[in-house]
Motif scaffolding. Structure first.
Motif, mmCIF file in Angstrom:
data_model
loop_
_atom_site.group_PDB
_atom_site.id
_atom_site.type_symbol
_atom_site.label_atom_id
_atom_site.label_comp_id
_atom_site.label_asym_id
_atom_site.label_seq_id
_atom_site.Cartn_x
_atom_site.Cartn_y
_atom_site.Cartn_z
ATOM 1 N N UNK A 100 -99.563 84.065 -10.468
ATOM 2 C CA UNK A 100 -99.413 84.477 -9.079
ATOM 3 C C UNK A 100 -99.314 83.208 -8.245
ATOM 4 N N UNK A 101 -98.679 83.312 -7.112
ATOM 5 C CA UNK A 101 -98.458 82.154 -6.258
ATOM 6 C C UNK A 101 -99.232 82.292 -4.956
ATOM 7 N N UNK A 102 -99.748 81.191 -4.491
ATOM 8 C CA UNK A 102 -100.371 81.147 -3.168
ATOM 9 C C UNK A 102 -99.268 81.264 -2.126
ATOM 10 N N UNK A 103 -99.476 82.094 -1.122
ATOM 11 C CA UNK A 103 -98.454 82.250 -0.082
ATOM 12 C C UNK A 103 -98.348 81.013 0.808
ATOM 13 N N UNK A 104 -99.274 80.069 0.642
ATOM 14 C CA UNK A 104 -99.192 78.817 1.395
ATOM 15 C C UNK A 104 -98.843 77.634 0.486
ATOM 16 N N UNK A 105 -98.558 77.902 -0.793
ATOM 17 C CA UNK A 105 -98.225 76.846 -1.747
ATOM 18 C C UNK A 105 -96.806 76.345 -1.577
ATOM 19 N N UNK A 106 -96.490 75.288 -2.303
ATOM 20 C CA UNK A 106 -95.194 74.621 -2.149
ATOM 21 C C UNK A 106 -94.006 75.491 -2.575
ATOM 22 N N UNK A 107 -94.152 76.279 -3.630
ATOM 23 C CA UNK A 107 -93.041 77.112 -4.090
ATOM 24 C C UNK A 107 -92.711 78.172 -3.046
ATOM 25 N N UNK A 108 -93.721 78.898 -2.597
ATOM 26 C CA UNK A 108 -93.494 79.958 -1.606
ATOM 27 C C UNK A 108 -92.971 79.364 -0.305
ATOM 28 N N UNK A 109 -93.531 78.250 0.126
ATOM 29 C CA UNK A 109 -93.081 77.607 1.365
ATOM 30 C C UNK A 109 -91.602 77.243 1.274
ATOM 31 N N UNK A 110 -91.176 76.686 0.142
ATOM 32 C CA UNK A 110 -89.773 76.332 -0.054
ATOM 33 C C UNK A 110 -88.883 77.570 -0.027
ATOM 34 N N UNK A 111 -89.275 78.607 -0.737
ATOM 35 C CA UNK A 111 -88.447 79.813 -0.815
ATOM 36 C C UNK A 111 -88.417 80.576 0.515
ATOM 37 N N UNK A 113 -88.616 79.205 3.419
ATOM 38 C CA UNK A 113 -87.689 78.436 4.258
ATOM 39 C C UNK A 113 -86.246 78.822 3.991
ATOM 40 N N UNK A 114 -85.907 79.017 2.723
ATOM 41 C CA UNK A 114 -84.570 79.450 2.351
ATOM 42 C C UNK A 114 -84.269 80.840 2.931
ATOM 43 N N UNK A 121 -79.950 86.214 10.266
ATOM 44 C CA UNK A 121 -79.086 87.194 10.939
ATOM 45 C C UNK A 121 -79.383 88.623 10.507
ATOM 46 N N UNK A 122 -80.140 88.766 9.402
ATOM 47 C CA UNK A 122 -80.515 90.097 8.921
ATOM 48 C C UNK A 122 -81.947 90.451 9.318
ATOM 49 N N UNK A 123 -82.552 89.642 10.205
ATOM 50 C CA UNK A 123 -83.882 89.953 10.720
ATOM 51 C C UNK A 123 -85.037 89.305 9.982
ATOM 52 N N UNK A 124 -84.761 88.287 9.164
ATOM 53 C CA UNK A 124 -85.817 87.666 8.368
ATOM 54 C C UNK A 124 -86.203 86.266 8.852
ATOM 55 N N UNK A 125 -85.903 85.934 10.103
ATOM 56 C CA UNK A 125 -86.167 84.581 10.605
ATOM 57 C C UNK A 125 -87.656 84.261 10.701
ATOM 58 N N UNK A 126 -88.501 85.277 10.725
ATOM 59 C CA UNK A 126 -89.954 85.041 10.784
ATOM 60 C C UNK A 126 -90.681 85.706 9.618
ATOM 61 N N UNK A 127 -89.931 86.117 8.599
ATOM 62 C CA UNK A 127 -90.503 86.854 7.471
ATOM 63 C C UNK A 127 -91.540 86.021 6.729
ATOM 64 N N UNK A 164 -88.652 92.629 -0.431
ATOM 65 C CA UNK A 164 -88.917 91.710 -1.535
ATOM 66 C C UNK A 164 -87.686 90.866 -1.818
ATOM 67 N N UNK A 165 -87.942 89.695 -2.368
ATOM 68 C CA UNK A 165 -86.882 88.779 -2.779
ATOM 69 C C UNK A 165 -87.154 88.308 -4.193
ATOM 70 N N UNK A 166 -86.086 88.157 -4.977
ATOM 71 C CA UNK A 166 -86.151 87.594 -6.328
ATOM 72 C C UNK A 166 -85.296 86.338 -6.339
ATOM 73 N N UNK A 167 -85.866 85.255 -6.817
ATOM 74 C CA UNK A 167 -85.131 84.002 -6.951
ATOM 75 C C UNK A 167 -85.036 83.650 -8.420
#
Length: 170
Positions: A100-111, A113-114, A121-127, A164-167
């Motif tokens: 599991x990933x910390x929502x404040x960790x480097x991986x989540x922060x990077x993703x 940001x992406x 434009x689809x409403x995820x600017x503050x997601x 949800x998002x899958x990378x």
């Protein structure tokens, strides 16, 4: 040999679980709420053949098109007959892990940001996600313990309970 197009993400600070080495291995049930195509799943499984499945484990590789038998719901970064029992001199080879990933960790922060940049434009600017999960197949071989060619790939799942998002990383 081994070639990777992009670096595999790593995350310190959360517990990484390794699957046992072998053919057709899979994890025990992992509690993780994930909204996926209009339904929220509460359990997922990591399979060494390159799948994350929901509600039930995929216990063997069968060369068939999706959806795989039994209408199993899966995220499939690399559906192949992976065998991690082979011996190789490549450091860190034949490992399948998940965490599991910390929502404040480097991986989540990077993703995140992406997502915010590319989906604004689809409403995820503050997601912001409430949960994150990462599965990594590190330099894995093929069925019958073949290790002449190794593959690395990873899936990162992020969810806020509604979206949800899958990378996939290769």
């Amino acid at each position: 040999g081994f070639i990777s197009a992009y670096p595999i993400f790593t995350e310190a600070g959360t517990t990484k679980t390794l699957l046992a080495k072998g053919d057709d291995n899979y994890s025990s049930a992992i509690s993780f709420n994930f909204a996926f195509f209009g339904r929220t799943y509460t359990t997922l499984y990591v399979n060494n053949n390159g799948l994350i499945s929901f509600d039930s484990a995929v216990t063997t590789f069968v060369s068939e098109a999706f959806p795989i038998s039994g209408q199993r719901i899966v995220v499939a970064p690399f559906w192949a007959d992976v065998d991690t029992a082979g011996t190789t001199s490549v450091l860190g080879a034949n490992q399948v892990s998940y965490q599991t990933l910390s929502t404040t960790g480097s991986v989540v922060t990077t993703l995140v940001g992406f997502i915010r940049t590319n989906k604004a434009s689809e409403g995820f600017s503050t997601w912001s996600p409430t949960r994150g999960f990462m599965a990594t197949w590190e330099k894995v071989g093929a069925y019958s313990r073949r290790v002449a060619q190794l593959n690395s790939f990873q899936t990162n799942l992020l969810t806020d309970g509604s979206f949800s998002f899958c990378f996939f990383v290769y």
